[in-house]
Scaffold this active site. Structure first.
Site, mmCIF file in Angstrom:
data_model
loop_
_atom_site.group_PDB
_atom_site.id
_atom_site.type_symbol
_atom_site.label_atom_id
_atom_site.label_comp_id
_atom_site.label_asym_id
_atom_site.label_seq_id
_atom_site.Cartn_x
_atom_site.Cartn_y
_atom_site.Cartn_z
ATOM 1 N N GLY A 174 18.522 181.724 18.792
ATOM 2 C CA GLY A 174 17.147 182.167 19.026
ATOM 3 C C GLY A 174 16.909 183.610 18.586
ATOM 4 N N GLY A 175 17.833 184.500 18.874
ATOM 5 C CA GLY A 175 17.664 185.896 18.471
ATOM 6 C C GLY A 175 17.644 186.030 16.957
ATOM 7 N N SER A 176 18.540 185.290 16.296
ATOM 8 C CA SER A 176 18.568 185.307 14.824
ATOM 9 C C SER A 176 17.268 184.738 14.268
ATOM 10 C CB SER A 176 19.731 184.461 14.306
ATOM 11 O OG SER A 176 20.946 184.942 14.831
ATOM 12 N N ALA A 177 16.741 183.723 14.937
ATOM 13 C CA ALA A 177 15.477 183.125 14.496
ATOM 14 C C ALA A 177 14.357 184.161 14.559
ATOM 15 C CB ALA A 177 15.137 181.916 15.369
ATOM 16 N N PRO B 206 16.050 178.421 23.777
ATOM 17 C CA PRO B 206 16.832 178.959 24.899
ATOM 18 C C PRO B 206 17.536 180.264 24.519
ATOM 19 C CG PRO B 206 17.341 176.631 24.543
ATOM 20 C CD PRO B 206 16.423 177.046 23.436
ATOM 21 N N VAL B 207 17.577 181.221 25.444
ATOM 22 C CA VAL B 207 18.202 182.524 25.183
ATOM 23 C C VAL B 207 19.710 182.415 25.447
ATOM 24 C CG1 VAL B 207 18.315 184.939 25.915
ATOM 25 C CG2 VAL B 207 16.109 183.783 25.730
ATOM 26 N N ASP C 257 23.705 184.245 11.249
ATOM 27 C CA ASP C 257 22.803 183.094 11.402
ATOM 28 C C ASP C 257 21.390 183.370 10.885
ATOM 29 O OD1 ASP C 257 24.833 181.703 12.638
ATOM 30 O OD2 ASP C 257 24.020 181.864 14.662
ATOM 31 N N GLY D 233 23.250 179.257 22.190
ATOM 32 C CA GLY D 233 23.966 178.661 21.060
ATOM 33 C C GLY D 233 23.039 178.003 20.063
ATOM 34 N N MET D 234 21.737 178.361 20.115
ATOM 35 C CA MET D 234 20.774 177.796 19.167
ATOM 36 C C MET D 234 20.158 178.879 18.283
ATOM 37 S SD MET D 234 19.029 174.724 21.307
ATOM 38 C CE MET D 234 18.661 173.778 19.811
ATOM 39 N N LYS E 224 18.494 176.274 15.606
ATOM 40 C CA LYS E 224 19.460 175.492 14.826
ATOM 41 C C LYS E 224 20.476 174.837 15.738
ATOM 42 C CE LYS E 224 23.104 178.389 15.400
ATOM 43 N NZ LYS E 224 24.239 178.081 16.214
#
Ligand code: ATP
Length: 306
Positions: free
Chosen positions: A105-108, A98-99, A144, A102-103, A8
């Site tokens: 990724g972990g929540s995704a 990217p880890v 998120d 701020g996108m 995101k």
């Protein structure tokens, strides 16, 4: 069971005062973009997590935990507890997001694991857990996560987890400049608080930008570009001043809009057309200022079984 899940970018990230529960009141316009992680869930003896970079992706997976603290493992545990089964699953995560960028990724990955495990353990046509249930479970992991289940473009209030889908038209074209080394989200919020205290002004109470909503609804990339805001940007720039040069370079090279993505350090650039995005990406790559330059479009759907 393999689930694909998007990254995101926050089109608006309004950070209000700290609430009694210690969280900031947020107004968050989330936008899912076509950079995807994939999570595969397979029956196994016990809960296991394996993380690898997606083929052709140069994402650095060094900082991603493979134990119980991986957010996908937490998600599997929550689904198992809700369904009353043992979390006997092997999760294989292929990362292209990217880890600590701020996108989200972990929540995704957590969102993907929720959807994958729910389907793996309950494949009836009328499953016990609905998508709404999974979003609610996701909110227990992080604010998120529900959006990564939902996807598209959505407005989040509260901690960011109460979501309403936004009306959008067409596709928006993005370029992302990643940075070597992540930024910790709590550290960026703490810096935001510190800067505000230093300035001595009470934090504003953010509201959803009408200009932004109109640009989304009419598919107006130029209008969207001027309406992009991120209240965490000054804090991210304070902790990582080099990001200022990346944002300036993107603007100089013709980006219609530029901002730090979420808590950073990834910088996001909005282009008016797909062709402009391609030109911007190659020009930005040529500056050598970014670890990696990625192109994506949005909005895209949330966690989806493939
Ligand atoms: P956000 O935008 O939500 O603030 P982010 O994109 O900045 O998040 P993430 O990539 O989600 O950051 O990761 C933040 C930290 O979470 C990582 O440094 C890592 O220690 C931890 N983490 C736990 N599970 C995962 C996962 N599956 N993928 C990536 N990081 C994970």
């Amino acid at each position: 069971m393999t689930v694909r899940v998007p990254a995101k970018v926050n089109l608006q990230l309004g950070v209000g005062p700290i609430r009694d529960d210690g969280y900031h009141g947020l107004v968050n316009v989330f936008h899912a973009v076509s950079l995807f992680d994939e999570v595969t869930a397979v029956h196994a003896e016990r809960l296991e997590v394996r993380v690898q970079a997606a083929p052709y992706s140069r994402v650095d997976i060094g900082g991603v935990p493979t134990g119980d603290d991986n957010l996908a493992a937490k998600a599997a545990g929550l689904v198992a507890a809700r369904l009353g089964v043992e979390p006997r699953v092997a999760l294989r995560i292929r990362k292209a997001i990217p880890v600590a960028g701020g996108m989200a990724g972990g929540s995704a990955d957590a969102a993907a694991a929720l959807v994958a495990c729910a389907r793996l353990w309950d494949d009836r046509d009328d499953p016990a857990l609905t998508r709404d249930d999974l979003m609610e479970l996701g909110a227990e992991i992080g604010s998120d996560v529900p959006f990564a289940v939902l996807g598209g473009t959505a407005v989040g209030v509260g901690r960011g987890e109460r979501l309403t889908s936004a009306l959008t038209r067409g596709t928006f074209h993005w370029v992302f400049a990643t940075a070597g080394g992540g930024l910790s989200t709590p550290a960026v919020y703490a810096e935001c608080d510190r800067l505000r205290e230093e300035q001595g002004e009470p934090p504003p109470r953010p509201g959803v930008s009408e200009e932004l909503m109109t640009a989304l609804a009419t598919g107006d990339a130029k209008g969207l570009a001027t309406a992009l805001t991120n209240d965490l940007e000054p804090a991210a720039l304070s902790l990582r001043p080099s990001l200022g040069r990346v944002l300036d370079a993107g603007r100089d090279l013709g980006a219609a809009g530029a901002l730090v993505s979420g808590s950073g350090p990834t910088c996001a650039f909005l282009a008016e057309t797909e062709e402009d995005a391609a030109d911007l990406a190659s020009a930005l790559d040529g500056t050598g200022l970014a670890a990696q330059v990625l192109r994506a479009s949005g909005p895209v759907p949330g966690a989806t079984v493939v």
